[in-house]
Design a protein around this motif. Sequence first.
Motif, PDB file in Angstrom:
ATOM      1  N   GLN A  77     -17.241 -31.004 -13.843  1.00 19.62           N
ATOM      2  CA  GLN A  77     -18.239 -30.055 -14.337  1.00 19.62           C
ATOM      3  C   GLN A  77     -17.921 -28.624 -13.902  1.00 19.62           C
ATOM      4  O   GLN A  77     -17.556 -28.390 -12.743  1.00 19.62           O
ATOM      5  CB  GLN A  77     -19.621 -30.458 -13.803  1.00 19.62           C
ATOM      6  N   ARG A  78     -18.062 -27.678 -14.831  1.00 17.64           N
ATOM      7  CA  ARG A  78     -17.916 -26.270 -14.448  1.00 17.64           C
ATOM      8  C   ARG A  78     -19.086 -25.878 -13.546  1.00 17.64           C
ATOM      9  O   ARG A  78     -20.254 -26.129 -13.864  1.00 17.64           O
ATOM     10  CB  ARG A  78     -17.892 -25.386 -15.695  1.00 17.64           C
ATOM     11  N   LEU A  79     -18.781 -25.254 -12.435  1.00 17.60           N
ATOM     12  CA  LEU A  79     -19.818 -24.875 -11.489  1.00 17.60           C
ATOM     13  C   LEU A  79     -20.648 -23.716 -12.038  1.00 17.60           C
ATOM     14  O   LEU A  79     -20.133 -22.836 -12.722  1.00 17.60           O
ATOM     15  CB  LEU A  79     -19.192 -24.458 -10.155  1.00 17.60           C
ATOM     16  N   ASN A  80     -21.946 -23.748 -11.718  1.00 16.63           N
ATOM     17  CA  ASN A  80     -22.821 -22.651 -12.103  1.00 16.63           C
ATOM     18  C   ASN A  80     -23.856 -22.429 -11.000  1.00 16.63           C
ATOM     19  O   ASN A  80     -23.848 -23.113  -9.979  1.00 16.63           O
ATOM     20  CB  ASN A  80     -23.494 -22.931 -13.457  1.00 16.63           C
ATOM     21  N   GLU A  81     -24.758 -21.477 -11.204  1.00 16.40           N
ATOM     22  CA  GLU A  81     -25.725 -21.138 -10.173  1.00 16.40           C
ATOM     23  C   GLU A  81     -26.722 -22.262  -9.919  1.00 16.40           C
ATOM     24  O   GLU A  81     -27.277 -22.365  -8.829  1.00 16.40           O
ATOM     25  CB  GLU A  81     -26.477 -19.860 -10.569  1.00 16.40           C
ATOM     26  N   GLN A  82     -26.968 -23.102 -10.938  1.00 19.25           N
ATOM     27  CA  GLN A  82     -27.926 -24.195 -10.783  1.00 19.25           C
ATOM     28  C   GLN A  82     -27.307 -25.397 -10.077  1.00 19.25           C
ATOM     29  O   GLN A  82     -27.982 -26.124  -9.359  1.00 19.25           O
ATOM     30  CB  GLN A  82     -28.475 -24.627 -12.152  1.00 19.25           C
ATOM     31  N   TYR A 100     -23.765 -26.101  -8.002  1.00 17.01           N
ATOM     32  CA  TYR A 100     -22.467 -25.676  -7.485  1.00 17.01           C
ATOM     33  C   TYR A 100     -21.903 -26.698  -6.500  1.00 17.01           C
ATOM     34  O   TYR A 100     -20.971 -26.403  -5.758  1.00 17.01           O
ATOM     35  CB  TYR A 100     -22.581 -24.300  -6.830  1.00 17.01           C
ATOM     36  N   LEU A 101     -22.483 -27.916  -6.501  1.00 14.48           N
ATOM     37  CA  LEU A 101     -21.991 -29.019  -5.669  1.00 14.48           C
ATOM     38  C   LEU A 101     -21.977 -30.292  -6.512  1.00 14.48           C
ATOM     39  O   LEU A 101     -22.781 -31.188  -6.331  1.00 14.48           O
ATOM     40  CB  LEU A 101     -22.875 -29.206  -4.435  1.00 14.48           C
ATOM     41  N   SER A 102     -21.051 -30.362  -7.460  1.00 13.87           N
ATOM     42  CA  SER A 102     -21.059 -31.476  -8.416  1.00 13.87           C
ATOM     43  C   SER A 102     -19.838 -32.374  -8.316  1.00 13.87           C
ATOM     44  O   SER A 102     -19.578 -33.164  -9.222  1.00 13.87           O
ATOM     45  CB  SER A 102     -21.170 -30.930  -9.847  1.00 13.87           C
ATOM     46  N   GLY A 103     -19.085 -32.273  -7.211  1.00 15.20           N
ATOM     47  CA  GLY A 103     -17.906 -33.113  -7.051  1.00 15.20           C
ATOM     48  C   GLY A 103     -17.815 -33.714  -5.667  1.00 15.20           C
ATOM     49  O   GLY A 103     -18.555 -33.323  -4.741  1.00 15.20           O
ATOM     50  N   GLY A 104     -16.913 -34.651  -5.499  1.00 19.24           N
ATOM     51  CA  GLY A 104     -16.811 -35.395  -4.252  1.00 19.24           C
ATOM     52  C   GLY A 104     -16.034 -34.715  -3.152  1.00 19.24           C
ATOM     53  O   GLY A 104     -16.176 -35.073  -1.978  1.00 19.24           O
ATOM     54  N   LEU A 105     -15.182 -33.740  -3.490  1.00 22.77           N
ATOM     55  CA  LEU A 105     -14.421 -33.033  -2.460  1.00 22.77           C
ATOM     56  C   LEU A 105     -15.287 -31.924  -1.874  1.00 22.77           C
ATOM     57  O   LEU A 105     -15.052 -30.727  -2.045  1.00 22.77           O
ATOM     58  CB  LEU A 105     -13.121 -32.476  -3.048  1.00 22.77           C
ATOM     59  N   ALA A 106     -16.310 -32.345  -1.189  1.00 19.10           N
ATOM     60  CA  ALA A 106     -17.298 -31.447  -0.607  1.00 19.10           C
ATOM     61  C   ALA A 106     -18.049 -32.200   0.483  1.00 19.10           C
ATOM     62  O   ALA A 106     -17.929 -33.425   0.613  1.00 19.10           O
ATOM     63  CB  ALA A 106     -18.269 -30.953  -1.682  1.00 19.10           C
ATOM     64  N   SER A 107     -18.833 -31.469   1.236  1.00 17.64           N
ATOM     65  CA  SER A 107     -19.650 -32.126   2.262  1.00 17.64           C
ATOM     66  C   SER A 107     -20.872 -32.783   1.647  1.00 17.64           C
ATOM     67  O   SER A 107     -21.401 -33.760   2.192  1.00 17.64           O
ATOM     68  CB  SER A 107     -20.084 -31.103   3.320  1.00 17.64           C
ATOM     69  N   HIS A 108     -21.332 -32.249   0.499  1.00 15.72           N
ATOM     70  CA  HIS A 108     -22.530 -32.760  -0.163  1.00 15.72           C
ATOM     71  C   HIS A 108     -22.349 -32.739  -1.674  1.00 15.72           C
ATOM     72  O   HIS A 108     -21.525 -31.982  -2.211  1.00 15.72           O
ATOM     73  CB  HIS A 108     -23.761 -31.915   0.196  1.00 15.72           C
ATOM     74  N   CYS A 109     -23.120 -33.569  -2.353  1.00  9.82           N
ATOM     75  CA  CYS A 109     -23.155 -33.567  -3.813  1.00  9.82           C
ATOM     76  C   CYS A 109     -24.610 -33.447  -4.257  1.00  9.82           C
ATOM     77  O   CYS A 109     -25.499 -34.125  -3.713  1.00  9.82           O
ATOM     78  CB  CYS A 109     -22.531 -34.841  -4.386  1.00  9.82           C
ATOM     79  N   HIS A 110     -24.841 -32.594  -5.228  1.00  9.18           N
ATOM     80  CA  HIS A 110     -26.174 -32.308  -5.757  1.00  9.18           C
ATOM     81  C   HIS A 110     -26.363 -33.131  -7.032  1.00  9.18           C
ATOM     82  O   HIS A 110     -25.747 -32.848  -8.061  1.00  9.18           O
ATOM     83  CB  HIS A 110     -26.258 -30.805  -6.039  1.00  9.18           C
ATOM     84  N   LEU A 111     -27.177 -34.179  -6.969  1.00 10.41           N
ATOM     85  CA  LEU A 111     -27.387 -35.050  -8.116  1.00 10.41           C
ATOM     86  C   LEU A 111     -28.469 -34.476  -9.023  1.00 10.41           C
ATOM     87  O   LEU A 111     -29.579 -34.179  -8.574  1.00 10.41           O
ATOM     88  CB  LEU A 111     -27.791 -36.462  -7.674  1.00 10.41           C
ATOM     89  N   VAL A 112     -28.131 -34.348 -10.303  1.00  9.12           N
ATOM     90  CA  VAL A 112     -29.090 -33.804 -11.260  1.00  9.12           C
ATOM     91  C   VAL A 112     -30.091 -34.884 -11.668  1.00  9.12           C
ATOM     92  O   VAL A 112     -29.840 -36.091 -11.513  1.00  9.12           O
ATOM     93  CB  VAL A 112     -28.366 -33.255 -12.510  1.00  9.12           C
ATOM     94  N   LYS A 113     -31.204 -34.449 -12.192  1.00 10.80           N
ATOM     95  CA  LYS A 113     -32.223 -35.380 -12.669  1.00 10.80           C
ATOM     96  C   LYS A 113     -31.636 -36.243 -13.785  1.00 10.80           C
ATOM     97  O   LYS A 113     -30.929 -35.750 -14.653  1.00 10.80           O
ATOM     98  CB  LYS A 113     -33.446 -34.609 -13.183  1.00 10.80           C
ATOM     99  N   GLY A 114     -31.933 -37.527 -13.751  1.00  8.36           N
ATOM    100  CA  GLY A 114     -31.419 -38.449 -14.755  1.00  8.36           C
ATOM    101  C   GLY A 114     -30.174 -39.199 -14.333  1.00  8.36           C
ATOM    102  O   GLY A 114     -29.720 -40.107 -15.044  1.00  8.36           O
ATOM    103  N   THR A 115     -29.608 -38.843 -13.164  1.00  7.36           N
ATOM    104  CA  THR A 115     -28.435 -39.560 -12.657  1.00  7.36           C
ATOM    105  C   THR A 115     -28.812 -41.002 -12.336  1.00  7.36           C
ATOM    106  O   THR A 115     -29.829 -41.257 -11.685  1.00  7.36           O
ATOM    107  CB  THR A 115     -27.904 -38.879 -11.388  1.00  7.36           C
ATOM    108  N   THR A 116     -27.997 -41.951 -12.778  1.00  5.34           N
ATOM    109  CA  THR A 116     -28.240 -43.359 -12.473  1.00  5.34           C
ATOM    110  C   THR A 116     -27.652 -43.667 -11.100  1.00  5.34           C
ATOM    111  O   THR A 116     -26.447 -43.549 -10.887  1.00  5.34           O
ATOM    112  CB  THR A 116     -27.628 -44.280 -13.527  1.00  5.34           C
ATOM    113  N   ILE A 117     -28.509 -44.069 -10.190  1.00  7.15           N
ATOM    114  CA  ILE A 117     -28.141 -44.275  -8.795  1.00  7.15           C
ATOM    115  C   ILE A 117     -28.071 -45.766  -8.475  1.00  7.15           C
ATOM    116  O   ILE A 117     -28.871 -46.555  -8.973  1.00  7.15           O
ATOM    117  CB  ILE A 117     -29.165 -43.576  -7.879  1.00  7.15           C
ATOM    118  N   PHE A 118     -27.123 -46.123  -7.624  1.00  7.32           N
ATOM    119  CA  PHE A 118     -26.934 -47.509  -7.212  1.00  7.32           C
ATOM    120  C   PHE A 118     -26.845 -47.566  -5.687  1.00  7.32           C
ATOM    121  O   PHE A 118     -26.056 -46.832  -5.086  1.00  7.32           O
ATOM    122  CB  PHE A 118     -25.645 -48.089  -7.801  1.00  7.32           C
ATOM    123  N   LYS A 119     -27.636 -48.412  -5.097  1.00  4.76           N
ATOM    124  CA  LYS A 119     -27.526 -48.614  -3.656  1.00  4.76           C
ATOM    125  C   LYS A 119     -26.306 -49.486  -3.373  1.00  4.76           C
ATOM    126  O   LYS A 119     -26.112 -50.527  -4.005  1.00  4.76           O
ATOM    127  CB  LYS A 119     -28.800 -49.254  -3.108  1.00  4.76           C
TER     128      LYS A 119
END
Length: 367
Positions: free
Chosen positions: A124-129, A131-150
């Motif tokens: 994903q292209r990073l934007n102001e809303q 800017y943490l959408s990939g795994g090579l980071a300390s954190h990932c920001h999950l958008v609404k509607g993401t399907t999550i699995f425990k």
Amino acid sequence: MINDQCTSIILQDDDRKLEYARVDRPQLKPGEVLVEILCCTICGSDLHTFEGTRTTPCPTILGHEMVGRVVDLHPEYTVKDFLERPVQRGDRITWSVAVSCKNCEFCQRGLTQKCTRLFKYGHQRLNEQNYLSGGLASHCHLVKGTTIFKVPESLPDQIASPANCATATVMAAFRLAGDVQDKTVLILGAGMLGVTASAVAHSKNAGKVLVSDIDPDRVRRSLEFGARHALLVKKEQPLHQEIMHLTEGRGVDLVFDMTGVPEVIESGLKAMAIGGTMILVGSVYPARPVQLSAETIVRRLLRIEGIHNYVDLDLANALNFLERFQNQYPFSRLCEQTFLLSDFKAAFAESANRRSYRVAVRPDSTS
């Protein structure tokens, strides 16, 4: 309690270089989740993008095979996982690589991975809303509607991380193929997808599993993942001739191509039995057109299908498969190299080495 600062490795558009960056912790909107990355494995598409042989919108954060721990949620919104269980702080999770709108034409047809408003982690292209959408980071920001699995407690991070790309894609291919019990299965390519497909075919009681590759070490490794015949591709002997010899002239019922190489696909087509099916998985980069005989396809009643990415159910099946069979097949040996996020250059260098099926990257603070 987590720091107000997050770190990430950003791939820039102009020079294709990776840069270490610090950003503020995002403020969550209802339905969003902040995840601390525990492990991210480098996929082949990440490597190809890094090397410049694959394009992706930039600036971006690469990495989509990941496992993390929930550290923050919006207090006014209850997030649920795939099984409708509430997601809470402290949960170890993974999530679908793609987020779909569920309403467009493709979503209504069940092709959610082709949603017209698709959001893809690690692509994903990073934007102001966000800017943490990939795994090579300390954190990932999950958008609404993401399907999550425990993630099942028994699954180590290095085995669970590839589930939301490699394993789920393989499960999608087998969903298309249908019942494999007692059938002869040919898998072209013995990388991460290939050995995983070999294990899935074996676990589903395929009659015979054949795996081919140009790398002798990877071919031999496939025998540990349920393959009965490991076929080293040789220039002096066409692959389909060897397969026909092994099957006494009958051919194979199912072919899974994980290579995307036209010559390999053409050999697979020649090795197919009457009524056989070929599932194309690896053709995700530019290559010359595959040469095939339409008459042969008609007269031999052959079927050819393609699968790109997967739907949510495939990731659920991937996690179930890994939990059930992680000790029967040596998945732990497919990811034995681990690097810190700050040592990302070494991680990509090792990922380019064919001896590594997957390389794991962990944020400095969680390693």
